[in-house]
Every structure is written in structure tokens, then in C-alpha cells.
Scaffold this motif. Sequence first.
Motif, PDB file in Angstrom:
ATOM      1  N   VAL A  52      46.681  40.676  44.555  1.00 45.22           N
ATOM      2  CA  VAL A  52      46.390  39.274  44.241  1.00 45.22           C
ATOM      3  C   VAL A  52      46.290  38.469  45.533  1.00 45.22           C
ATOM      4  CG1 VAL A  52      47.190  37.222  43.030  1.00 45.22           C
ATOM      5  CG2 VAL A  52      47.532  39.480  42.009  1.00 45.22           C
TER       6      VAL A  52
ATOM      7  N   ILE B 280      38.439  38.397  38.382  1.00 46.04           N
ATOM      8  CA  ILE B 280      39.884  38.629  38.298  1.00 46.04           C
ATOM      9  C   ILE B 280      40.351  38.517  36.839  1.00 46.04           C
ATOM     10  CG2 ILE B 280      42.149  37.707  38.961  1.00 46.04           C
ATOM     11  CD1 ILE B 280      40.942  36.893  41.611  1.00 46.04           C
ATOM     12  N   TYR B 281      39.825  37.528  36.128  1.00 44.01           N
ATOM     13  CA  TYR B 281      40.206  37.356  34.723  1.00 44.01           C
ATOM     14  C   TYR B 281      39.789  38.560  33.885  1.00 44.01           C
ATOM     15  CZ  TYR B 281      40.378  35.451  30.010  1.00 44.01           C
ATOM     16  OH  TYR B 281      40.640  35.263  28.673  1.00 44.01           O
TER      17      TYR B 281
ATOM     18  N   GLN C 140      34.427  34.862  41.388  1.00 42.27           N
ATOM     19  CA  GLN C 140      35.511  35.800  41.682  1.00 42.27           C
ATOM     20  C   GLN C 140      36.687  35.604  40.728  1.00 42.27           C
ATOM     21  OE1 GLN C 140      34.472  38.109  43.768  1.00 42.27           O
ATOM     22  NE2 GLN C 140      32.688  36.753  43.871  1.00 42.27           N
ATOM     23  N   ILE C 141      36.924  34.360  40.311  1.00 42.80           N
ATOM     24  CA  ILE C 141      37.985  34.121  39.332  1.00 42.80           C
ATOM     25  C   ILE C 141      37.630  34.791  37.999  1.00 42.80           C
ATOM     26  CG2 ILE C 141      39.109  32.324  37.952  1.00 42.80           C
ATOM     27  CD1 ILE C 141      38.968  30.502  40.379  1.00 42.80           C
TER      28      ILE C 141
ATOM     29  N   MET D 127      38.715  42.423  43.232  1.00 42.12           N
ATOM     30  CA  MET D 127      38.979  41.467  42.154  1.00 42.12           C
ATOM     31  C   MET D 127      39.492  42.163  40.896  1.00 42.12           C
ATOM     32  SD  MET D 127      38.422  38.883  43.837  1.00 42.12           S
ATOM     33  CE  MET D 127      37.827  38.912  45.525  1.00 42.12           C
TER      34      MET D 127
ATOM     35  N   VAL E 159      33.670  31.021  44.321  1.00 44.39           N
ATOM     36  CA  VAL E 159      35.081  31.112  43.939  1.00 44.39           C
ATOM     37  C   VAL E 159      35.211  31.302  42.434  1.00 44.39           C
ATOM     38  CG1 VAL E 159      37.264  29.854  43.851  1.00 44.39           C
ATOM     39  CG2 VAL E 159      35.881  29.775  45.925  1.00 44.39           C
ATOM     40  N   ILE E 160      34.424  30.555  41.656  1.00 46.11           N
ATOM     41  CA  ILE E 160      34.498  30.677  40.194  1.00 46.11           C
ATOM     42  C   ILE E 160      34.093  32.081  39.750  1.00 46.11           C
ATOM     43  CG2 ILE E 160      33.477  29.879  38.024  1.00 46.11           C
ATOM     44  CD1 ILE E 160      33.318  27.097  39.254  1.00 46.11           C
TER      45      ILE E 160
ATOM     46  N   ILE F 235      38.706  35.665  49.059  1.00 45.91           N
ATOM     47  CA  ILE F 235      37.881  34.599  48.483  1.00 45.91           C
ATOM     48  C   ILE F 235      37.826  33.394  49.415  1.00 45.91           C
ATOM     49  CG2 ILE F 235      37.739  32.938  46.587  1.00 45.91           C
ATOM     50  CD1 ILE F 235      38.929  35.093  44.773  1.00 45.91           C
TER      51      ILE F 235
ATOM     52  N   GLY G  68      43.213  41.532  39.209  1.00 48.55           N
ATOM     53  CA  GLY G  68      43.439  41.157  37.812  1.00 48.55           C
ATOM     54  C   GLY G  68      44.324  42.144  37.085  1.00 48.55           C
TER      55      GLY G  68
ATOM     56  N   VAL H 214      42.957  36.548  47.001  1.00 50.15           N
ATOM     57  CA  VAL H 214      42.931  35.121  47.332  1.00 50.15           C
ATOM     58  C   VAL H 214      42.483  34.917  48.783  1.00 50.15           C
ATOM     59  CG1 VAL H 214      44.362  33.071  47.633  1.00 50.15           C
ATOM     60  CG2 VAL H 214      44.654  34.499  45.612  1.00 50.15           C
TER      61      VAL H 214
END
Length: 476
Positions: free
Chosen positions: A217, A314-315, A310-311, A150, A307-308, A224, A154, A221
Motif C-alpha cells: 500500500v 487498488i479498489y 490507480q485508485i 496496484m 490518481v483516480i 502514484i 488492494g 501511494v
Amino acid sequence: MSLISSGFVLLLVVVFGALVWYSINNTFHGKLFYYRMLKLRAISGKTSTSADGWTKAENTLGGDFKKFIPAMDRDEFDNSKTYLTKAGDLGRQPLPFWLMAVIGILIIAEGLGFSYLLGTFIAPEGTADTYTLLMVALVLVLCVVLGMIMHAAGHQLYRTRLIGAARVDWQQTNARNDRQFKTHEVSLHQPQTIDDGEIACTQLVNRVGDNGKYTMVYVAVCTILAIAVLSTFMRMMAHEKTEAQNTMGTQTSADVSNPFGATSPNGLPASVTASNDKANVIAATSVHDAAKSEAMSAFIILAVIFVITQIVAIYAGFKWGFGGKESPAAYKRTRGFASWTEVREVRGAFVEPVEELMTGLHAKFSETNRKLTIHSFKQYLAKTASEAATDDYPPAAVVPAAAPAQMPAPAAVPVPAAAPHGTVQSHLDALDALGDKTEKEQYVLSLDAATRAEIIAAIKARHQRDAAAKEVEGLF
């Protein structure tokens, strides 16, 4: 306390310990607090002196705090700042340690749930110790792999978008003037004015690169989605299995305990029990469907939370970190300061608390009734700065005199002695470390005449630059 609860408590203890260790070893105020509470008394007994008259305790204290005092020279600071500006990384920072800890806790918490699910599947007949070992191993693998993927995704997303924006600018500019997108690689040790004649987007790709990719990326995806879907499917199948086992057990116990059931000798005929059995089947089906819907909703929520999380990871890689190839080194050199004035102000603010510690150390020396030569922290900074200058520019080797020749050698033309490159800045840094005006004057007077003239000229030039900067600031 359950195994998962114990593991989570242990995780919090480990994370808290890691935060304390990081604060003590990597932050000025954490190190200051540690010295005031514990270490100052611990090192006060190290009174053995070295050849230069400094005690081991003084060297230990000075060495521990020297790394927090900005000591780069003005040219190095300006060059690194220009590199960050041209690479598009000015204002960005490395990933904060607290955010790393928060993301790590979230991933570990999710990993505990995944590891428990996978552990019971891999070793269904395993003991509690077996489950514990499997959980620890799987949590480590999941946390390390997911964290690296992740963060890399990012970072790659930020760098690729940076290059993409630069390419768009170049294409718009190139319509009016034919220019190369990337001229050459520019490293941090080179003068950053080397490509001042190029447009801004070219200066950026000279330091970041001109090839952007989305490989990590796509990997992130796919990872995830695969984990979210497969874990939800496994949880659903485990729920179905448990429900089936419970249903079979309930039916068996009901048939055995019912004196009028079909398996009983006095059982009622099927025509009598048919309506009751049908009602039982309908009720059982309704309960099963409701439990299935409830379980599916819970599993979907868990997948969404995963999922959130991992986002967010990444952010974090997108928001923090650098795109330039040598931007981390440039940031480390500037230490995140916005201007050279701020460097000097922070240097003074950091030196004074350490001077108080040094005074407290000397007070503990006096308690032992030992007569020792005491030194200040500013003197330690000046000493180490001069030692670094000597290491970087050692004195020239003495060439043995040649044997006298038969013909007299021509008289040598006298050449003025020049200070080695960089020595002037090293002396300026040593002067900045001294706070007392008298100490600075004595330091300058102790230099040889040629070096003293260069130092005086450099100080006058600095004052002129500062005065000009203040005048310019007053215009706007």
C-alpha cells in the motif's frame, strides 16, 4: 491518422480479440457458440475410432465441454465451501476478466501519454520509428508494473483489514476467556471441522494468517504521487520551453519585418517606441500567464485522472480476490456455486445443449454414410468418471503364490471385500451424469454385490438428507 490514434485503435483490436479468445476458451456459452458456428463442422471429419469404440470427434467435443460441467463430489464441495466460510471469503469472486480489460485500457491510455513525453525527452533527436519503439517499450513497462503494484496493494489492504478485524474480535473475546489468536495452520486438504472448537476469528487466521502488512500500500501511494507530480512537472517544463521558443521566434521575425524597428537603419528612436514596446511586453506577459494557467489546469486534471485510475485499480484488488491462502483453490473446486442443489441443477442445464451438439455431430457422421457406434455426452461423462476412479484407486497388484511349505498353512479367515475409499462417490457422480432412469438402473445392476449394496445405501442416505433439508426449509 496520428501515431497515438493508430496505437489506440490497435489496442482496442487486441483487447477485443483477447475478450473473444477468453470467452471461447473459458466460458460455457462462448464455447457453445464457437462450436455451433465453426468447430462442429471442422471436427466432424475426425471419425477414426479408439480401442473403446469412441471416435476422435466425440472425444474432442466431450473433452472441450467436460471442464465446464461441475464434477466434484459432495464431500469435496462441502469441505471447500466450509474453508471459504471460515476464511471470510464466502461470496467473493476472482477479479473479472472484463474489469481487468477495462483497467488495462485505462492504464495503457495513460501510458501512451507518459511514453510520448518520456520518449521525446530521452531521444529528442530521434526519428518516428525511434519514438514508436520507445512508446511501446515504456507502455509495456508502465502497464505491467503499475497493474501489479496496484492489484497487490488492494489485495494486501483487504487481507490486512481482515486480520485486523479478527484481532479486534479476539481481543474482545480474550478478555473473558484466555485463547490463542492462532492455533495452527489449516490447509484445504484437511477436514475443515478440525478447528470447530475455536472461535470464529481464530478459525479465520488459521486459514488467512495472523500477520498483516501495508508494505505494498505504501509502495503504491509513493508510486502514484511520484508519477503524478513528476509527470506534471515535466509537462509544465515542456510547455515553458515551447512558449520560450515561440516567443523568441516571434520577436525575431517582428524585428526583421518591421522597417521602423530598432534593428532597421530607418528605425525610430527609443523615446518614440518605448511606450509601444512597454504595451507589447504587457500584452505578451498577459498572454503567457493565461497560457501557463491554462496549461497548469490541464496538467493537474491529467494528474487527477491518473490518481483516480490507480485508485480504481487498488479498489479492484480490494473488492475482488481472496484473503485465505488456499481460497482460490477452494473457489475453483466449488466453481462459485452456492449449494450442492445448484451444482446438480447447473449440471443438468449444461449437459442438454452439449447433447444437442453431439446429436448434430452424429448427423454429420451419417452424411458420410459411415456406420459408427454413436455415444451421448452423458456416456462420455460416465466413462471419464470411471476412468478417473480407476486412475485414483488402481487395482491391487497380483501377489505370486508362495511355494508350498512342508507344514500346511492355516485356513485363512474370510474377510468381507470393501470398496476402496472414494469409489462410492465416484459411482454416484457417474450416476448423476446419466439422465435416463433405465441407464441408472442398468449401471447399478452391473456392479458387484458388495459395491451395489454400498451404492444403494448411499442413495437412500442422500434421499433422507434431501427430505430433511426440505422439511427444515419449510419451517422458516
